[in-house]
Design an enzyme around this catalytic site. Sequence first.
Site, short mmCIF file in Angstrom:
data_model
loop_
_atom_site.label_atom_id
_atom_site.label_comp_id
_atom_site.label_asym_id
_atom_site.label_seq_id
_atom_site.Cartn_x
_atom_site.Cartn_y
_atom_site.Cartn_z
N HIS A 83 3.38 -6.22 1.78
CA HIS A 83 3.36 -5.56 3.09
C HIS A 83 2.34 -4.43 3.12
CE1 HIS A 83 5.84 -2.96 0.62
NE2 HIS A 83 5.64 -1.97 1.49
N ASP A 108 2.41 -0.53 4.81
CA ASP A 108 3.50 0.35 5.24
C ASP A 108 3.57 0.51 6.76
OD1 ASP A 108 4.53 0.85 2.70
OD2 ASP A 108 3.27 2.62 2.38
N HIS A 134 0.66 -4.01 -0.44
CA HIS A 134 1.18 -3.74 -1.78
C HIS A 134 2.53 -4.42 -1.99
CE1 HIS A 134 2.35 -0.42 0.88
NE2 HIS A 134 3.47 -0.35 0.18
N ARG A 164 7.16 9.06 -1.67
CA ARG A 164 5.97 8.73 -0.90
C ARG A 164 5.85 9.65 0.30
NH1 ARG A 164 6.54 3.27 2.22
NH2 ARG A 164 6.93 4.59 4.01
FE LIG Z 1 5.46 0.09 0.90
#
Ligand SMILES: [Fe+2]
Length: 292
Positions: A102, A104, A258, A273
């Site tokens: 995917h 983000d 990723h 993150r």
């Molecule tokens: Fe992600």
Amino acid sequence: MSETLNTEHLVAEKVGSRLGAVLHGIDAKKDLTEDQKEFLNKELVKNKVIFLKKQFLDDAQHERLSRVFGEPILHPTIAPPQGTKYTFELKSRYGRSTDSWHTDVTFMTNYPKASILRALHIPPYGGTTIWANTATAYEALPAPLKALADAAWAIHSNDYDTNYYKFDSRKEEISAFRKEFTSQIYKTVHPVVRVHPDSGEKSLVLGHFVIGLDGFSTKDANALFEIFQNYITEIENTITWRWEPGDVAIWDNRSTQHYAPADFDQHRRELRRITVKGDIPINVDGKKSYYI
Ligand SMILES: [Fe+2]
């Protein structure tokens, strides 16, 4: 002037064929100079994913580093952990990770420009993160497929077919996360090919939030999605990062996907993150993504 002095220690060491570089000469615990900030932004667009080693940042330093790339933003549905403003916590749950490809937050129109990820706890084995270059994937398409991709639009939603479902019946904590993740449903239509606002490169916008292709039957959409997605995830088009304590990875979320393999059994894996605000994608004809 100090420019030569500052930049001579700034080195980008390429660590992958299609994407990825380790940057040397940056201590993100300290205030960064304009030269360093420019270097980070330039190398991010060029290499798509950049790695800073042995940083050992706390939440505040992590946030300050994220501001080098833009304005930090909250996840639209998941609350940040206590004591942080913008952090998104990636904590393994019963050996699970985001083990599907995917980009983000593509269920939003102006999905993040970049994500800045730091490792807090690394499992004794496995637990890597893999990135793929969506611009070289587009470039690798044969001309007729490029033309099809250029003209196609995909529908992205946070209410997508996640493989978390496999575990939902057994694991309440995963169900609770899923419930929070979809507490508000978003649906966005993105061009399958976007033009990068900084580099002008064309890249594929797909990944696991895609729930359909505009104007195509589910059967055809699934078949086409798989063809395009296979160009992205081809092994030669990826880089795998084996986390070490203190590592920070920063990726250009406009030109990558990723994947986090769930290959660390029941060991603890914890990362944090911060994402920074993106712009609304523009296709090859200058048309923009939109909500439905
Ligand atoms: Fe992600």
